[in-house]
Design an enzyme around this catalytic site. Structure first.
Site, PDB file in Angstrom:
ATOM      1  N   CYS A  95       0.838  -1.204   0.000  1.00  0.00           N
ATOM      2  CA  CYS A  95       0.000   0.000   0.000  1.00  0.00           C
ATOM      3  C   CYS A  95       0.875   1.257   0.000  1.00  0.00           C
ATOM      4  O   CYS A  95       1.543   1.530  -0.995  1.00  0.00           O
ATOM      5  CB  CYS A  95      -0.981  -0.021   1.169  1.00  0.00           C
ATOM      6  SG  CYS A  95      -2.391   1.093   0.921  1.00  0.00           S
ATOM      7  N   HIS A 130      -3.745  -5.157   1.096  1.00  0.00           N
ATOM      8  CA  HIS A 130      -3.462  -5.630   2.450  1.00  0.00           C
ATOM      9  C   HIS A 130      -3.987  -7.057   2.597  1.00  0.00           C
ATOM     10  O   HIS A 130      -4.927  -7.465   1.917  1.00  0.00           O
ATOM     11  CB  HIS A 130      -4.152  -4.745   3.494  1.00  0.00           C
ATOM     12  CG  HIS A 130      -3.647  -3.347   3.550  1.00  0.00           C
ATOM     13  ND1 HIS A 130      -2.396  -3.026   4.020  1.00  0.00           N
ATOM     14  CD2 HIS A 130      -4.240  -2.170   3.194  1.00  0.00           C
ATOM     15  CE1 HIS A 130      -2.236  -1.709   3.955  1.00  0.00           C
ATOM     16  NE2 HIS A 130      -3.331  -1.168   3.457  1.00  0.00           N
TER      17      HIS A 130
END
Length: 512
Positions: free
Chosen positions: A343, A434
């Site tokens: 991310c 994630h």
């Protein structure tokens, strides 16, 4: 004890942040769910950058997702209606019912409190109507009396909903009896009337030695200690917030390697780290040693560097440059050393970040290890996702403002829609997803690739590590600890009848 009598709600408060509220709530939820009780968790307001995405595309604190799993439920925005995600020391992103609303400072937040109070009351009432039991978790400590007027999650919630309150303290920090006494003493009489008892967390040794102290605590407060939870080394997954992420500290309890070599992983402990739990799946693997790192000198002998997510990507990128970690990562990659970005960490690995949303810095050069350009958009991507990585089905979730506007590298995987996701360039990997490392087969493939690039020919991945099963086992361990060490009859009575009448008020000069 009749199972059908488990009905009602209570609040678990803490003497401090990280005292054990989240794990006690998870343990209570798991214990009740195993008994067939319809139970749900609730945290009115959470402040954390560790979050997950719900099925309907909302965002809640990761601790509430774990507590939902303990109940046998899917994560829902009902369980955490207000989430504050710190972006700096002074401002946080305000997330209400799973959606980002605005950025607020402490004074700005006061303007929202009446609306938020109504949201919290509505969601709690709804849960109490739908479930037999609701176990609520406080935030920080109710002893922060400077915040009492705007409190939504501690005594403000308990008073509004008539909840009995249990206060948990961490004896491993020292001074727990003073913490428990002081937490009650600084509260006003009406708040004190709802404090029904105490729980001591992380006790080591012979519990009988604690007896005289507990007797004195009851004598000076008029309230019993409902249980003493022993310290359990095996409980380490899913840290509630950054307090559990300590620089230059190991992650988990490393198991010995199957082969001749260890694989050493350095996870960068960013100042505004988010979803730090991504690296925990690596620490579940035998022979994989994972440490949080803030000192660039500790990167010289590592095999894999992980750049985790960040709530303030550009600010944390500048921190990497100031303290020399950026140069150390570049040197590691130049030697062919593996690097993984997740991310915000993925965005940092690219050539440029255009950010007019979080930092307002405009175009900022990245670390240049991937041929990637990212531009931030005002609306946040929130989604549970599935896909395929080199023939392996994978899943995860996305929480980010950044949009890839150009990717010149090979994709790490493909989403189920067919869209390319992530990047691979040599031994540098990146993804916006994630939770990807919790896919066991993908994690093993990645570690095999990392070991090859790092020259760890003696490293062997375990064929049977199951992160989901490890998490389930930890939840069951929590439930066992609750069942074996808490006064369940007293808890049942509190749920059904509330705090006992006539609890004494401790005189204090701090409150009127």
């Amino acid at each position: 004890m009749s199972e059908s009598r488990w009905k009602g709600a209570l609040l678990v408060a803490g003497t401090t942040s990280d005292a054990g509220k989240s794990v006690l709530v998870a343990g209570l939820c798991r214990m009740l769910a195993r008994r067939g009780v319809r139970v749900a968790p609730f945290k009115a307001q959470n402040m954390s950058n560790n979050s997950v995405v719900t099925l309907d595309g909302g965002e809640i604190g990761r601790a509430q997702a774990l507590q939902a799993a303990a109940c046998g439920l899917e994560p829902s925005v009902r369980f955490n209606p207000v989430l504050l995600k710190p972006g700096s020391d002074r401002t946080s992103q305000l997330v209400v019912r799973g959606r980002a609303v605005t950025s607020v400072g402490a004074r700005d937040y006061i303007e929202h409190r009446q609306h938020l109070r109504a949201v919290v009351a509505e969601e709690l009432a709804s849960l109490r109507a739908d479930y037999d039991v609701v176990i609520c978790e406080g935030a920080g400590s109710p002893a922060e009396i400077n915040l009492r007027a705007t409190d939504l999650a501690n005594m403000g919630l308990a008073r509004a909903a008539g909840l009995p309150v249990i206060v948990v303290g961490d004896i491993d920090r020292g001074g727990v009896l003073a913490h428990l006494f002081g937490t009650v003493a600084v509260l006003g009489p009406d708040d004190q009337a709802l404090i029904a008892g105490f729980v001591i967390n992380k006790f080591r040794g012979d519990v009988s030695l604690l007896g005289p102290g507990l007797e004195q605590l009851t004598a000076v407060t008029g309230r019993p200690t409902l249980g003493v939870i022993p310290f359990a080394e095996d409980l380490w997954l899913d840290a509630e917030d950054s307090l559990g992420v300590v620089g230059d500290a190991p992650v988990g309890r490393p198991a010995p390697p199957i082969g001749d070599d260890w694989l050493r992983v350095a996870a960068i402990r960013l100042p505004r780290i988010s979803n730090s739990t991504d690296v925990e799946a690596l620490a579940c693997e035998p022979g994989v040693s994972v440490r949080w790192i803030t000192d660039p000198s500790r990167l010289q002998d590592t095999d894999l560097i992980v750049l985790p997510g960040s709530k303030s990507t550009v600010s944390d990128l500048e921190w990497l440059r100031r303290n020399g970690i950026a140069d150390a990562i570049a040197a590691h990659a130049k030697r062919g050393g593996p690097v993984l970005g997740v991310c915000g960490g993925y965005q940092m690995l690219g050539s440029v970040i255009v950010d007019d949303v979080e930092s307002g810095r405009g175009a900022v050069p990245g670390l240049g290890l991937l041929d990637l350009e990212v531009e931030f958009a005002p609306d946040k991507v929130l989604a549970q996702v599935r896909g395929n990585a080199h023939g392996v089905p994978v899943s995860g979730y996305e929480i980010h403002h950044g949009r890839v506007r150009r990717n010149g590298d090979q994709p790490l995987l493909h989403a189920s829609s067919g869209a390319a996701e992530g990047s691979i360039r040599g031994a540098v990997y990146g993804t916006h997803w994630h939770g990807l490392l919790e896919t066991d087969r993908f994690r093993r493939l990645l570690l095999d690739d990392v070991a090859e690039h790092a020259g760890r020919t003696g490293f062997v991945t375990a064929p049977d590590t199951d992160v989901a099963a490890i998490r389930t086992a930890q939840l069951d361990l929590l439930a066992d600890l609750v069942e074996q060490n808490l006064d369940l009859r007293a808890l049942e009575d509190l749920l059904g009848a509330g705090a006992p009448e006539g609890l004494p008020a401790i005189a204090s000069t701090l409150v009127s």
